[in-house]
Design an enzyme around this catalytic site. Structure first.
Site, PDB file in Angstrom:
ATOM      1  N   ASN A   9       0.865  -1.184   0.000  1.00 50.96           N
ATOM      2  CA  ASN A   9       0.000   0.000   0.000  1.00 50.96           C
ATOM      3  C   ASN A   9       0.899   1.232   0.000  1.00 50.96           C
ATOM      4  O   ASN A   9       1.502   1.562   1.021  1.00 50.96           O
ATOM      5  CB  ASN A   9      -0.901  -0.037   1.255  1.00 50.96           C
ATOM      6  N   TRP A  10       0.986   1.868  -1.153  1.00 55.32           N
ATOM      7  CA  TRP A  10       1.913   2.995  -1.287  1.00 55.32           C
ATOM      8  C   TRP A  10       1.358   4.296  -0.707  1.00 55.32           C
ATOM      9  O   TRP A  10       2.074   5.295  -0.631  1.00 55.32           O
ATOM     10  CB  TRP A  10       2.284   3.211  -2.772  1.00 55.32           C
ATOM     11  N   LYS A  11       0.106   4.306  -0.369  1.00 56.14           N
ATOM     12  CA  LYS A  11      -0.546   5.482   0.227  1.00 56.14           C
ATOM     13  C   LYS A  11      -0.319   6.736  -0.644  1.00 56.14           C
ATOM     14  O   LYS A  11      -0.220   6.621  -1.855  1.00 56.14           O
ATOM     15  CB  LYS A  11      -0.073   5.691   1.669  1.00 56.14           C
ATOM     16  N   HIS A  96      -9.657   0.958   5.118  1.00 58.50           N
ATOM     17  CA  HIS A  96      -8.339   1.164   5.738  1.00 58.50           C
ATOM     18  C   HIS A  96      -8.524   2.170   6.883  1.00 58.50           C
ATOM     19  O   HIS A  96      -9.292   3.118   6.771  1.00 58.50           O
ATOM     20  CB  HIS A  96      -7.343   1.683   4.705  1.00 58.50           C
ATOM     21  N   GLU A  98      -6.900   4.586   7.902  1.00 54.74           N
ATOM     22  CA  GLU A  98      -6.680   6.002   7.583  1.00 54.74           C
ATOM     23  C   GLU A  98      -7.893   6.589   6.866  1.00 54.74           C
ATOM     24  O   GLU A  98      -8.195   7.775   6.999  1.00 54.74           O
ATOM     25  CB  GLU A  98      -5.399   6.145   6.741  1.00 54.74           C
ATOM     26  N   GLU A 165      -5.409  -5.337  10.582  1.00 57.06           N
ATOM     27  CA  GLU A 165      -4.343  -4.359  10.833  1.00 57.06           C
ATOM     28  C   GLU A 165      -4.646  -3.596  12.124  1.00 57.06           C
ATOM     29  O   GLU A 165      -5.485  -2.680  12.118  1.00 57.06           O
ATOM     30  CB  GLU A 165      -4.283  -3.334   9.698  1.00 57.06           C
ATOM     31  N   GLY A 171       2.270   1.956  10.814  1.00 58.95           N
ATOM     32  CA  GLY A 171       3.240   3.042  10.705  1.00 58.95           C
ATOM     33  C   GLY A 171       3.944   3.411  12.002  1.00 58.95           C
ATOM     34  O   GLY A 171       4.641   4.417  12.058  1.00 58.95           O
ATOM     35  N   SER A 209       3.258  -2.400  10.348  1.00 57.28           N
ATOM     36  CA  SER A 209       4.724  -2.330  10.511  1.00 57.28           C
ATOM     37  C   SER A 209       5.424  -3.619  10.095  1.00 57.28           C
ATOM     38  O   SER A 209       6.391  -4.040  10.740  1.00 57.28           O
ATOM     39  CB  SER A 209       5.078  -1.973  11.970  1.00 57.28           C
ATOM     40  N   GLY A 230       2.735  -1.382   4.332  1.00 57.44           N
ATOM     41  CA  GLY A 230       2.717   0.050   4.033  1.00 57.44           C
ATOM     42  C   GLY A 230       4.110   0.571   3.789  1.00 57.44           C
ATOM     43  O   GLY A 230       4.664   0.451   2.695  1.00 57.44           O
ATOM     44  N   GLY A 231       4.739   1.114   4.835  1.00 52.91           N
ATOM     45  CA  GLY A 231       6.040   1.774   4.694  1.00 52.91           C
ATOM     46  C   GLY A 231       7.087   0.955   3.956  1.00 52.91           C
ATOM     47  O   GLY A 231       7.768   1.469   3.060  1.00 52.91           O
TER      48      GLY A 231
END
Ligand code: PEP
Length: 253
Positions: A9-11, A96, A98, A165, A171, A209, A230-231
């Site tokens: 997930n590149w956000k 998600h 966010e 998640e 994150g 993470s 993610g990151g």
């Protein structure tokens, strides 16, 4: 949907050029392990077309981070599921944390998004997870149970994935214990069994993470069918290492 999935997930990160470069670097990764691990990436909506062109005819599937709850019309700033399908998107994240928080998406919105994605023949990746307060209060399973009510009238189990998640892990570098992850995944599989003859078809991912070093312990958990990253998915080397750990494990199974 069988096999172990790794979804990036590149956000809202990077620029057009960096997205295309990252996608080209991932082609080499996919070439090494595509027979043993299923890979997808979700760039920002504006980059889907360009990144999709780089990934065209590769083993890496194109995913989107969100679809509108509406089919078409006067919804400024949104992208419809049909628009995403036109670009070759195969799966779309729903709920998600966010989006739930930043965009105040409630269950009615999530259900409508799921319906639109389903109508376009794409897979829903439904994200679930408890806040830190709920985790500390021992309410994780109750939260997951409540969030899963959006599945009550769902029928197309072969086009559904679930990503567990914990919000407090996204994150933050904090990772849930293997016992906690296993318990929640078992619970999700159990609820899926109760909701219908669903369990065999539904892939249940873990996210929060995730880094290469965490993969051996995640792979050891029987209810975990993949990871949402993610990151670490923004770094071709780390994302590639995550895929390679899975591929190596597949060889020894
Ligand atoms: C995510 O946003 O879905 C996620 C899991 O992020 P991170 O890996 O950075 O925690």
């Amino acid at each position: 949907m069988a096999g172990f999935w790794v979804i990036g997930n590149w956000k809202m990160n990077g620029r057009l050029q960096t997205g295309k470069e990252l996608a080209s670097q991932l082609l080499a990764v996919a070439a090494q392990c595509a027979d043993r691990v299923r890979v997808a990436v979700a760039p920002a909506a504006l980059h889907l077309h360009a990144v999709g062109s780089v990934l065209d005819n590769s083993a890496i599937q194109l995913a989107a981070q969100m679809a509108s709850a509406h089919e078409d019309g006067a919804y400024t700033g949104q992208c419809s599921a049909a628009m995403l399908a036109d670009l070759g998107v195969r799966m779309v994240l729903v709920g998600h944390s966010e989006c739930r928080t930043e965009l105040a998406q409630d269950d009615a919105v999530l259900r409508a998004q799921m319906q639109r994605i389903h109508e376009q023949g794409m897979t829903v990746v439904l994200c679930l997870g408890e806040s830190l307060a709920s985790y500390e209060a021992g309410q994780t399973l109750a939260v997951i149970e409540r969030q899963m009510t959006v599945l009550h009238d769902w029928v197309d189990w072969s086009r559904l994935m679930i990503a567990y998640e914990p919000v407090w892990s996204i994150g933050t570098g904090k990772v849930a214990s293997p016992e906690h992850i296993a318990a929640v995944h078992d619970h999700i599989h159990q609820r899926l069994r109760e909701l219908g003859d669903a369990e065999a078809a539904v892939v249940v991912l873990y996210g929060g993470s995730v880094k290469p070093a965490l993969m051996p312990q995640l792979l050891a958990l029987s209810g975990v069918n993949g990871v949402l990253v993610g990151g670490a998915s923004l770094d071709a080397e780390q994302f590639g290492q995550i895929c390679m750990v899975v591929a190596e494990q597949a060889l020894t199974d």
